[in-house]
Design an enzyme around this catalytic site. Structure first.
Site, PDB file in Angstrom:
ATOM      1  N   ASN A  90      53.262  39.036  62.765  1.00 25.26           N
ATOM      2  CA  ASN A  90      51.958  39.580  62.377  1.00 25.26           C
ATOM      3  C   ASN A  90      50.955  39.652  63.520  1.00 25.26           C
ATOM      4  O   ASN A  90      50.012  40.437  63.455  1.00 25.26           O
ATOM      5  CB  ASN A  90      51.428  38.705  61.236  1.00 25.26           C
ATOM      6  CG  ASN A  90      49.952  38.891  61.001  1.00 25.26           C
ATOM      7  OD1 ASN A  90      49.532  39.829  60.325  1.00 25.26           O
ATOM      8  ND2 ASN A  90      49.134  38.007  61.570  1.00 25.26           N
ATOM      9  N   TYR A 156      48.455  51.880  70.167  1.00 24.88           N
ATOM     10  CA  TYR A 156      48.560  51.202  68.863  1.00 24.88           C
ATOM     11  C   TYR A 156      49.446  52.017  67.913  1.00 24.88           C
ATOM     12  O   TYR A 156      50.332  51.471  67.249  1.00 24.88           O
ATOM     13  CB  TYR A 156      47.152  51.003  68.278  1.00 24.88           C
ATOM     14  CG  TYR A 156      47.090  50.122  67.055  1.00 24.88           C
ATOM     15  CD1 TYR A 156      46.835  48.754  67.173  1.00 24.88           C
ATOM     16  CD2 TYR A 156      47.286  50.637  65.775  1.00 24.88           C
ATOM     17  CE1 TYR A 156      46.774  47.934  66.060  1.00 24.88           C
ATOM     18  CE2 TYR A 156      47.228  49.822  64.657  1.00 24.88           C
ATOM     19  CZ  TYR A 156      46.962  48.481  64.792  1.00 24.88           C
ATOM     20  OH  TYR A 156      46.905  47.667  63.670  1.00 24.88           O
ATOM     21  N   LYS A 160      53.014  50.688  66.459  1.00 24.08           N
ATOM     22  CA  LYS A 160      53.253  50.477  65.017  1.00 24.08           C
ATOM     23  C   LYS A 160      54.366  51.385  64.491  1.00 24.08           C
ATOM     24  O   LYS A 160      55.153  50.956  63.642  1.00 24.08           O
ATOM     25  CB  LYS A 160      51.953  50.655  64.232  1.00 24.08           C
ATOM     26  CG  LYS A 160      50.886  49.593  64.542  1.00 24.08           C
ATOM     27  CD  LYS A 160      51.357  48.159  64.263  1.00 24.08           C
ATOM     28  CE  LYS A 160      50.223  47.143  64.396  1.00 24.08           C
ATOM     29  NZ  LYS A 160      50.665  45.758  64.144  1.00 24.08           N
ATOM     30  N   ILE A 189      41.676  46.663  56.999  1.00 22.12           N
ATOM     31  CA  ILE A 189      41.481  45.413  56.256  1.00 22.12           C
ATOM     32  C   ILE A 189      40.295  44.680  56.870  1.00 22.12           C
ATOM     33  O   ILE A 189      40.150  44.637  58.103  1.00 22.12           O
ATOM     34  CB  ILE A 189      42.752  44.527  56.366  1.00 22.12           C
ATOM     35  CG1 ILE A 189      44.014  45.318  55.964  1.00 22.12           C
ATOM     36  CG2 ILE A 189      42.601  43.253  55.523  1.00 22.12           C
ATOM     37  CD1 ILE A 189      44.067  45.809  54.547  1.00 22.12           C
TER      38      ILE A 189
HETATM   39  P1  NAD Z   1      42.968  39.109  63.444  1.00 18.05           P
HETATM   40  O1  NAD Z   1      42.352  39.485  64.735  1.00 18.05           O
HETATM   41  O2  NAD Z   1      42.106  38.603  62.335  1.00 18.05           O
HETATM   42  O3  NAD Z   1      44.142  38.067  63.677  1.00 18.05           O
HETATM   43  C1  NAD Z   1      45.115  38.272  64.664  1.00 18.05           C
HETATM   44  C2  NAD Z   1      45.595  36.930  65.169  1.00 18.05           C
HETATM   45  O4  NAD Z   1      46.594  37.184  66.159  1.00 18.05           O
HETATM   46  C3  NAD Z   1      44.495  36.094  65.846  1.00 18.05           C
HETATM   47  O5  NAD Z   1      44.507  34.777  65.350  1.00 18.05           O
HETATM   48  C4  NAD Z   1      44.854  36.157  67.320  1.00 18.05           C
HETATM   49  O6  NAD Z   1      44.502  34.968  68.022  1.00 18.05           O
HETATM   50  C5  NAD Z   1      46.356  36.337  67.251  1.00 18.05           C
HETATM   51  N1  NAD Z   1      46.888  36.943  68.472  1.00 18.05           N
HETATM   52  C6  NAD Z   1      46.372  37.970  69.192  1.00 18.05           C
HETATM   53  N2  NAD Z   1      47.110  38.192  70.277  1.00 18.05           N
HETATM   54  C7  NAD Z   1      48.120  37.286  70.261  1.00 18.05           C
HETATM   55  C8  NAD Z   1      49.196  36.990  71.131  1.00 18.05           C
HETATM   56  N3  NAD Z   1      49.391  37.688  72.253  1.00 18.05           N
HETATM   57  N4  NAD Z   1      50.029  35.988  70.797  1.00 18.05           N
HETATM   58  C9  NAD Z   1      49.832  35.269  69.664  1.00 18.05           C
HETATM   59  N5  NAD Z   1      48.828  35.480  68.818  1.00 18.05           N
HETATM   60  C10 NAD Z   1      47.975  36.481  69.110  1.00 18.05           C
HETATM   61  O7  NAD Z   1      43.754  40.436  62.993  1.00 18.05           O
HETATM   62  P2  NAD Z   1      44.337  40.912  61.575  1.00 18.05           P
HETATM   63  O8  NAD Z   1      43.457  42.016  61.109  1.00 18.05           O
HETATM   64  O9  NAD Z   1      44.622  39.786  60.673  1.00 18.05           O
HETATM   65  O10 NAD Z   1      45.684  41.603  62.081  1.00 18.05           O
HETATM   66  C11 NAD Z   1      46.957  41.041  61.874  1.00 18.05           C
HETATM   67  C12 NAD Z   1      47.991  42.146  61.993  1.00 18.05           C
HETATM   68  O11 NAD Z   1      47.735  43.153  61.025  1.00 18.05           O
HETATM   69  C13 NAD Z   1      48.017  42.852  63.363  1.00 18.05           C
HETATM   70  O12 NAD Z   1      49.357  43.121  63.725  1.00 18.05           O
HETATM   71  C14 NAD Z   1      47.278  44.149  63.089  1.00 18.05           C
HETATM   72  O13 NAD Z   1      47.665  45.176  63.960  1.00 18.05           O
HETATM   73  C15 NAD Z   1      47.711  44.413  61.663  1.00 18.05           C
HETATM   74  N6  NAD Z   1      46.817  45.307  60.943  1.00 18.05           N
HETATM   75  C16 NAD Z   1      45.495  45.022  60.807  1.00 18.05           C
HETATM   76  C17 NAD Z   1      44.676  45.924  60.133  1.00 18.05           C
HETATM   77  C18 NAD Z   1      43.196  45.698  59.972  1.00 18.05           C
HETATM   78  O14 NAD Z   1      42.489  46.664  59.644  1.00 18.05           O
HETATM   79  N7  NAD Z   1      42.675  44.500  60.156  1.00 18.05           N
HETATM   80  C19 NAD Z   1      45.218  47.097  59.603  1.00 18.05           C
HETATM   81  C20 NAD Z   1      46.572  47.341  59.747  1.00 18.05           C
HETATM   82  C21 NAD Z   1      47.373  46.439  60.419  1.00 18.05           C
END
Ligand code: NAD
Length: 249
Positions: A90, A156, A160, A189
């Site tokens: 994730n 990105y 994905k 999200i």
């Molecule tokens: P977030 O920023 O709240 O959490 C991401 C976490 O990943 C953080 O705790 C960060 O420290 C950690 N992280 C970042 N780089 C890292 C690395 N190199 N190694 C280990 N940990 C690392 O983000 P989120 O919104 O919860 O996103 C989680 C996943 O969901 C991601 O893959 C993101 O692309 C995907 N996503 C998010 C959304 C959105 O709108 N928020 C939409 C679609 C997909």
């Protein structure tokens, strides 16, 4: 229901947002959870919150863009809890915003390392551990941008889409070995990933979702847990949206 009792789960990016919601819900349902994140302090806070509610968890620091660190983190999971049954890949970043011609090589490699290469490293070591544990289930966190594009996000979008393809590839290679692999495609999200964005841009994201709001981390976690559960025993190689109708329009 404590339907994950006895299962060991490894969740990356679990110190925030979607990963935190996944780790928390897995622990509530009985799994022993490894909270893996770049930010160890934040990961430890998630572990303490899980333990305060009677769950079992341990934190490990990892940069998912570094294969050797990922190998060690998966090893930490099996050393700590004895095996590996479930994994949620994730961790991810948004990356710089620019059209392809203006995207710097540095920004490109950063996003590809953290959002795509990371999923290869993670699955490589998770699958090895799961084969020793008699099988398992993996969910890769893709995005709606695993099936459609978005302005100014070439790395990105490519990462994905790559995660969705890698999911299919691993799923067919390990289907007869008892490992299921699926991908989740969240719409936008409301997590810290979107913080720091101007209000106008945030409102614009809300407006492009047919449901008229952003999704919640808990809603993405609910789908992820279903895919990890035995209820999903014939589901593999597939990509599942949780996007408030975004891709349908
Ligand atoms: P977030 O920023 O709240 O959490 C991401 C976490 O990943 C953080 O705790 C960060 O420290 C950690 N992280 C970042 N780089 C890292 C690395 N190199 N190694 C280990 N940990 C690392 O983000 P989120 O919104 O919860 O996103 C989680 C996943 O969901 C991601 O893959 C993101 O692309 C995907 N996503 C998010 C959304 C959105 O709108 N928020 C939409 C679609 C997909």
């Amino acid at each position: 229901a404590k339907d994950f009792t006895g299962k060991v789960a490894f969740v990356t990016g679990a110190a925030s947002g979607i990963g935190e919601a996944v780790a928390t819900q897995l622990a509530e349902r009985g799994a022993k959870v490894v909270v893996a994140d770049l930010k160890l302090d934040a990961a430890n806070r998630v572990v303490e919150a899980i333990k305060a509610k009677g769950g079992e968890a341990a934190a490990v620091a990892v940069d998912v863009g570094d294969a050797a660190q990922v190998e060690k983190a998966v090893q930490f999971a099996t050393d700590t809890f004895g095996k590996l049954d479930l994994a949620v890949n994730n961790a991810g970043i948004g990356g710089a915003a620019a059209p392809l011609g203006d995207y710097t090589l540095e920004d490109w490699h950063k996003v590809i390392d953290v959002n795509l290469n990371s999923v290869f490293y993670s699955m490589k070591y998770e699958i090895a551990a799961m084969l020793k544990s008699g099988g398992g289930a993996i969910v890769n966190m893709a995005s709606i941008l695993g099936s459609v594009a978005f302005p100014n996000a070439p790395a990105y979008v490519a990462a994905k889409h790559g995660v969705v393809g890698m999911t299919k590839s691993a799923a067919i290679d390990y289907a007869k070995k008892g490992i299921r692999v699926t991908a989740v495609g969240p719409g936008f999200i409301d997590t810290p990933l979107l913080q720091g964005m101007p209000q106008e841009a945030y409102d614009g994201l809300v407006a492009i979702h047919p449901v008229g709001r952003l999704g919640k981390a808990e809603e993405v976690a609910a789908l992820t847990l279903f895919l990890l559960s035995d209820a999903a025993s014939n589901i593999t190689g597939s990509y599942h949206l949780v996007d408030g109708g975004y891709v349908a329009q």
